[in-house]
Structure formats: C-alpha cells, structure tokens
Design an enzyme around this catalytic site. Structure first.
Site, PDB file in Angstrom:
ATOM      1  N   HIS A  52       0.860  -1.131  -0.025  1.00  0.00           N
ATOM      2  CA  HIS A  52      -0.007   0.013   0.035  1.00  0.00           C
ATOM      3  C   HIS A  52       0.868   1.341   0.014  1.00  0.00           C
ATOM      4  O   HIS A  52       0.523   2.126   0.764  1.00  0.00           O
ATOM      5  CB  HIS A  52      -0.926  -0.116   1.303  1.00  0.00           C
ATOM      6  CG  HIS A  52      -2.011  -1.235   1.124  1.00  0.00           C
ATOM      7  ND1 HIS A  52      -2.588  -1.786   2.485  1.00  0.00           N
ATOM      8  CD2 HIS A  52      -2.401  -2.058   0.360  1.00  0.00           C
ATOM      9  CE1 HIS A  52      -3.288  -2.844   1.976  1.00  0.00           C
ATOM     10  NE2 HIS A  52      -3.038  -2.831   0.815  1.00  0.00           N
TER      11      HIS A  52
HETATM   12  C1  LIG Z   1       0.551  -7.536  -4.684  1.00  0.00           C
HETATM   13  C2  LIG Z   1      -0.350  -6.582  -4.274  1.00  0.00           C
HETATM   14  C3  LIG Z   1      -1.468  -6.836  -3.559  1.00  0.00           C
HETATM   15  C4  LIG Z   1      -2.529  -5.817  -3.266  1.00  0.00           C
HETATM   16  N1  LIG Z   1      -3.604  -6.184  -2.514  1.00  0.00           N
HETATM   17  C5  LIG Z   1      -4.692  -5.228  -2.531  1.00  0.00           C
HETATM   18  C6  LIG Z   1      -6.184  -5.691  -2.035  1.00  0.00           C
HETATM   19  O1  LIG Z   1      -6.376  -6.748  -1.964  1.00  0.00           O
HETATM   20  N2  LIG Z   1      -6.972  -4.734  -2.175  1.00  0.00           N
HETATM   21  C7  LIG Z   1      -6.741  -3.189  -2.296  1.00  0.00           C
HETATM   22  O2  LIG Z   1      -7.211  -2.707  -1.927  1.00  0.00           O
HETATM   23  N3  LIG Z   1      -5.246  -2.882  -2.525  1.00  0.00           N
HETATM   24  C8  LIG Z   1      -4.235  -3.932  -2.772  1.00  0.00           C
HETATM   25  N4  LIG Z   1      -2.978  -3.592  -3.147  1.00  0.00           N
HETATM   26  C9  LIG Z   1      -2.895  -2.150  -3.368  1.00  0.00           C
HETATM   27  C10 LIG Z   1      -3.626  -1.707  -4.683  1.00  0.00           C
HETATM   28  O3  LIG Z   1      -3.895  -2.671  -5.676  1.00  0.00           O
HETATM   29  C11 LIG Z   1      -2.722  -0.474  -5.154  1.00  0.00           C
HETATM   30  O4  LIG Z   1      -2.797   0.714  -4.435  1.00  0.00           O
HETATM   31  C12 LIG Z   1      -3.755   0.238  -6.305  1.00  0.00           C
HETATM   32  O5  LIG Z   1      -3.780  -0.608  -7.421  1.00  0.00           O
HETATM   33  C13 LIG Z   1      -2.673   1.619  -6.883  1.00  0.00           C
HETATM   34  O6  LIG Z   1      -3.519   2.220  -7.784  1.00  0.00           O
HETATM   35  P1  LIG Z   1      -2.409   3.331  -8.757  1.00  0.00           P
HETATM   36  O7  LIG Z   1      -3.685   3.633  -9.592  1.00  0.00           O
HETATM   37  O8  LIG Z   1      -2.189   4.263  -7.610  1.00  0.00           O
HETATM   38  O9  LIG Z   1      -1.594   2.577  -9.406  1.00  0.00           O
HETATM   39  P2  LIG Z   1      -1.208   1.141 -10.259  1.00  0.00           P
HETATM   40  O10 LIG Z   1      -2.616   0.632  -9.968  1.00  0.00           O
HETATM   41  O11 LIG Z   1      -0.103   0.791  -9.617  1.00  0.00           O
HETATM   42  O12 LIG Z   1      -1.157   1.744 -11.834  1.00  0.00           O
HETATM   43  C14 LIG Z   1       0.040   2.459 -12.409  1.00  0.00           C
HETATM   44  C15 LIG Z   1       0.145   2.053 -13.652  1.00  0.00           C
HETATM   45  O13 LIG Z   1       0.906   2.919 -14.558  1.00  0.00           O
HETATM   46  C16 LIG Z   1       1.834   2.169 -15.157  1.00  0.00           C
HETATM   47  N5  LIG Z   1       3.118   3.186 -15.464  1.00  0.00           N
HETATM   48  C17 LIG Z   1       3.890   3.523 -14.625  1.00  0.00           C
HETATM   49  N6  LIG Z   1       5.031   4.397 -14.971  1.00  0.00           N
HETATM   50  C18 LIG Z   1       4.526   4.539 -16.524  1.00  0.00           C
HETATM   51  C19 LIG Z   1       5.214   5.075 -17.484  1.00  0.00           C
HETATM   52  N7  LIG Z   1       6.093   6.108 -17.301  1.00  0.00           N
HETATM   53  N8  LIG Z   1       4.576   5.186 -18.827  1.00  0.00           N
HETATM   54  C20 LIG Z   1       3.373   4.168 -18.766  1.00  0.00           C
HETATM   55  N9  LIG Z   1       2.858   3.663 -17.705  1.00  0.00           N
HETATM   56  C21 LIG Z   1       3.366   3.750 -16.740  1.00  0.00           C
HETATM   57  C22 LIG Z   1       2.001   0.847 -14.545  1.00  0.00           C
HETATM   58  O14 LIG Z   1       2.731  -0.012 -15.085  1.00  0.00           O
HETATM   59  C23 LIG Z   1       0.893   0.681 -13.984  1.00  0.00           C
HETATM   60  O15 LIG Z   1       0.163  -0.191 -14.807  1.00  0.00           O
HETATM   61  C24 LIG Z   1      -2.229  -4.521  -3.762  1.00  0.00           C
HETATM   62  C25 LIG Z   1      -1.003  -4.038  -4.461  1.00  0.00           C
HETATM   63  C26 LIG Z   1      -0.177  -5.198  -4.774  1.00  0.00           C
HETATM   64  C27 LIG Z   1       0.838  -4.943  -5.753  1.00  0.00           C
END
Ligand SMILES: Cc1cc2nc3c(=O)[nH]c(=O)nc-3n(C[C@H](O)[C@H](O)[C@H](O)COP(=O)(O)OP(=O)(O)OC[C@H]3O[C@@H](n4cnc5c(N)ncnc54)[C@H](O)[C@@H]3O)c2cc1C
Length: 510
Positions: free
Chosen positions: A447
């Site tokens: 997280h």
């Molecule tokens: C193993 C794991 C288990 C988890 N379990 C849970 C759970 O059960 N429940 C829950 O609520 N949360 C869980 N989480 C946390 C939750 O999934 C994340 O906090 C959330 O998905 C984050 O969302 P975000 O939009 O910030 O980033 P992300 O969903 O990580 O998205 C970022 C995206 O941007 C892309 N990206 C990054 N830099 C670039 C670039 N320069 N150019 C193009 N693309 C790029 C990445 O490849 C990625 O696809 C878990 C996370 C992980 C890793």
C-alpha cells in the site's frame, strides 16, 4: 487498439486503478483520451483466476521493485510487486475492497486537501460501486466495479472468524459502512469467480469508443513542458521516441513510484538533486518523492491438525480491524487470514493443505521515507526507501499485532484446526524476540503512497484539484497523492481518486 495519430483532449499515463477510472469518466463525458501503459495486455490467465495471484509476482506483468536495505529492520530489503499491465496493480492485487476510515479523509481535508473529507468522497466510492447487497447510505449499485461477498468461505477461515469473536473482537458485517472495527469476511472485487481489475471494470467496456486510444508496451519518459504549461509527453515505444501532444490536461496515473519518477525525469522535483543528475529544472518541487510510506505485515503460520481444503476464491478471505491500544480513537491493525501457509525465511512451513496463516498487519504508520532517481535514465528503477519503523511506535504496533494474532490462534474455535504454531514458533516469546522476528520476516502490505502528496504547504506536490504546483495543465491522479495512507487496502481509494480527478477536470461535482 487504435494507432496513435491525432491530437487528444487528454493524455492519461498509466492504466492502473486510478488511470482506468479516470479514463472511463473522461470518455463518458465526450473527451478524446490517449491512455498510455508501459505494460502489456492482460492476457496472462493467472490475472483472471483469483486463486493464482501469487503466480503474478516476478512475472512479466510485475515491475518487481525491491526497497533499499531497511535501517530500522535489520537491513531487510522488502520485495514490492507492482502491476505492469492493463489494470496496473489492480490486476495483481488481493482483490480486497476496503475504503478506509472516515477519519482518514477528514484528516486529509484538515491538512489542507479541501474537498476530500469523508462526506465529500463517499459519493465517488458509491458511483464506482456495484455492491451485491444493494444500495444504501454507504453503498452504490450500477457502477462499473462489482463488490461481492464470499458465501462459501474456507472452513478454517470461518473458524478464524469465530476465534476472533472468542477473543473479544466484534463481528462487523460491513467494514465499509458506518463502523470499521471488527472481524468479517472480505468484500471482494470478484464477479462470477473472476478477478475484476480496474481495466476490466472501467475501460474494457468502452474500448470500441472512437474517443479512446490505448497504447501498451509504451513508456512515457518525460512530460513536455513549454511556457510553464504541460503540452504532451515523450514516449518510448518499440525502441522509438515520439512526442505526442494534447489540448487539455496531461494526467499522470503511473502509481506511487511511476508518477513521482516521471515528474523527476521531467525536471519537476528537488532542484539540487535534479541538477546533480544533469536534469534541467522545470520547477523546484522539494516534495516530489518525499513522504513515501506503506503498511507492513509479518507472518504467523500454523501447522493444521487436519487437511485444509483448497478454497474457492482468492486466498485471503477474512480480516479484522482492531486497536493495538484501547485508548486509540481508531483501529490501527488489520490482520489478514489466509488458508494457505505463507513462506517464512528460514522456517520450514507446512505444504499447502496442511497449514494456515494470519498476516499480522498495521495500517496507521507514522514512518515516512522517500524515493529518488539513481540516474537520468528512465529505464533504471528509482531507489525506494520507505524507512519502515523509523518511528518506533510503528514497530510497537506490529509487535502487538503479532502477539494478538498468536493469542487468537490459541482460541477455542480454532482448536480443531490448530496442531502447532510454526512461525514465529515456540522460541520467539518476548516482545523483543517478536520485534527481531518482524524485522527479519518483514513484508509489505503493498500500500505504498504519498510521493506526490496533495496539499497546500511547501512540500505538497499537487493542490487539492490534483494540479501539479508550478506547472499548468498537469495533474497527478493515483495513490501517490494521498497525504497519508488510508486505514486499509488502497485500491478502492485509488479508484475514488481517479473518479474525483475526472470531475475536477470536467468541472462537475457529485
Ligand atoms: C501484490 C499486491 C496486492 C495488493 N492487494 C490489494 C488488495 O487486495 N486490495 C486493495 O485495495 N489494494 C491492494 N493492493 C494495492 C492496490 O492495488 C494499489 O494501491 C492500487 O492499485 C494503486 O493504484 P494506482 O492507480 O495508484 O497505481 P497502479 O494501479 O499501480 O497503476 C499504475 C500504472 O501505471 C503504469 N506506469 C507507470 N509508469 C509509467 C510510465 N512511465 N509510462 C506508462 N505507464 C506507466 C504502471 O505500469 C501501472 O500499470 C495491492 C497491491 C499489490 C502490488
């Protein structure tokens, strides 16, 4: 997926939890959007089968980061999987749906994030949601994101839920409702036995829209800033660098690591550090990369007295929210039950079917670390230091979590299932011994947040409208903007941030 050929209203960088929700709402509002994802399509069957989530770690769909050695945790380096695929981390996560505590959002607002109090964000959680129990004050129906209950828990999970009640933790049917405290079976982003990621929920249904272009396998390497305004992005796609422009805002949704990395590569960050790396300074933003923090876990594992059945859904079926000290005003613990024995360094844990685990976890950390670039090369992973346990109270809460979980493991309702505790095990008894065990076996709860913190002070990176300070036309919308991590899992809050960002851009409000 259409060829990149035109000028767009918006460019969204990153197809993760927030980026997908945001893209969908912009397209629904009639805007043209280019959504750029560095990872690939979600073709790996393990993504869609909730029982196979751990297979995704270190797969091509995982950025697979590792932290710096943790100074306050015996030098342990902690593995940080992060989604690198359509759906981002929501394609790799545990599918647990938790919004956090009312106080989390009220505290964001109190710290200067006007518009983000609980009462103001609740409509956005509801708008995304399609809750199995139907609509209520706290829940929505008809939204793109299904939230379902588990009607056939593993019997050892059901016994754990009883054991928590033996111990004195109340049963709470809905930790996303009025009160968070208590034990329950997890609300899940699963429908018909399949994972629903942010991609499958929000973007896949509108993939045919002429307003939407999605490109995969393409890394954004820089935001193009001209005359103090973001005009587009530089893209590295199939070995070629391209510049793409848009009329309206560029929105970074690259996640806590990706968005901060991209700001730094674009010359938006601490000026001295950027100059040292030979990166021209666009705006001196000392807060970019600071305030990195995360939740922590430590495993408690038992050998079972009888075979544990395989289970029908994801391997994380129950959790509870509790306080490490009765005087706390809000829960700070969220231990997580798994009906499989998780691996523990230097411990012979039983094979699957012959044991079970509870991951003792804390959710209100005070420790704050930072991330920084190792070089100006966009393909090099940044250095990540969450500074786990730099605030001693975080370790104290973890010790309390592990000891509490062990006591619950001794309760009557788990009597038929428990043969013996194998980790930490009988030789780890005192709080000091447990603290040493936690440091050695430390796990991330995954997280990570905070590197592009929202606020109005000097260290804030974005304002409460998610606009990057000092540059027009550039926003960040993902978990990186959270001033402090929510008390629970972070997917639902990241989706909410994407939802709200869309309305901030569109000038709409629920
Ligand atoms: C193993 C794991 C288990 C988890 N379990 C849970 C759970 O059960 N429940 C829950 O609520 N949360 C869980 N989480 C946390 C939750 O999934 C994340 O906090 C959330 O998905 C984050 O969302 P975000 O939009 O910030 O980033 P992300 O969903 O990580 O998205 C970022 C995206 O941007 C892309 N990206 C990054 N830099 C670039 C670039 N320069 N150019 C193009 N693309 C790029 C990445 O490849 C990625 O696809 C878990 C996370 C992980 C890793």
């Amino acid at each position: 997926m259409r060829a990149i050929h035109t000028l767009y209203d918006h460019i969204v960088v990153g197809a993760g939890s927030a980026g997908c929700a945001l893209t969908r709402r912009l397209v629904d509002a009639g805007r043209t959007v280019l959504l750029i994802e560095v990872g690939d399509r979600d073709d790996n069957p393990a993504i869609h089968d909730p029982g196979r989530l751990w297979e995704l770690w270190n797969s091509p769909q995982d950025h697979a980061y590792t932290t710096e050695p943790q100074r306050h945790a015996s030098g342990t380096q902690v593995f940080w999987p992060r989604g690198k695929v359509l759906g981002g981390s929501s394609a790799l996560n545990g599918m647990i749906y938790v919004r956090g505590h009312r106080a989390d959002y009220d505290n964001w607002a109190y710290q200067g994030a006007a518009g983000w109090s609980y009462d103001e964000v609740l409509p956005y959680f509801k708008r995304s949601e399609d809750f199995e129990d139907g609509a209520s004050y706290y829940h929505g129906v008809g939204g793109p994101l299904p939230v379902s209950r588990n009607h056939s828990p593993n019997p050892v999970t059901a016994a754990f839920v009883e054991a928590c009640q033996d111990y004195g933790i109340p049963y709470n049917d809905d930790c996303n409702g009025q009160d968070q405290l208590g034990v329950n079976l997890i609300h899940r982003t699963i429908r018909d036995g399949r994972r629903v990621s942010a991609w499958t929920a929000f973007v896949q249904p509108v993939l045919d829209s002429a307003l939407l272009t999605v490109t995969t396998g393409a890394a954004v390497t820089r935001v193009l800033v001209d005359g103090g305004r973001a005009r587009g992005v530089e893209l590295l796609h199939e070995g070629r660098t391209t510049e793409i422009r848009c009329e309206g805002d560029v929105i970074l949704s690259g996640g806590t690591i990706g968005s901060a990395q991209l700001l730094l590569l674009s010359g938006l960050g601490p000026a001295d550090e950027l100059r040292t790396l030979g990166i021209g300074v666009t705006a001196d933003l000392p807060g970019v990369g600071a305030n990195l923090h995360d939740h922590t876990l430590a495993p408690v594992v038992w050998e079972s007295a009888r075979p544990v059945p395989q289970g029908t859904a994801n391997k994380l079926e129950a959790h509870y929210f509790a306080k490490s000290e009765p005087t706390l005003s809000v829960p700070d613990l969220q231990p997580l039950m798994s009906h499989v024995p998780v691996p523990v360094p230097d411990v012979n844990v039983p094979e699957e079917g012959h044991g079970f685990s509870v991951l003792a976890g804390t959710i209100r950390p005070l420790s704050r670390g930072r991330m920084w670039l190792r070089s100006a090369d966009p393909t090099q992973a940044p250095a990540l230091d969450p500074a786990y346990f730099s605030e001693p109270s975080d370790l104290a809460a973890m010790v309390r979590a592990v000891q509490q979980v062990r006591e619950i493991g001794e309760e009557k309702s788990l009597g038929d299932w428990r043969a013996r505790e194998v980790a930490p095990g009988p030789y780890v008894r005192t709080d000091a011994e447990v603290a040493a065990y936690i440091k050695r076996t430390l796990l991330s709860y995954h997280h990570q947040v905070g590197t592009c913190r929202m606020g109005i002070d000097r260290m804030a990176v974005v304002d409460p409208h998610l606009r990057v300070h000092g540059v027009a036309g550039l926003r960040v919308a993902d978990a990186s903007v959270m001033p402090s991590v929510t008390s629970g899992n972070t997917h639902a809050p990241a989706v909410m941030i994407g939802e709200r960002c869309a309305d901030l851009i569109l000038g709409a409000q629920l």
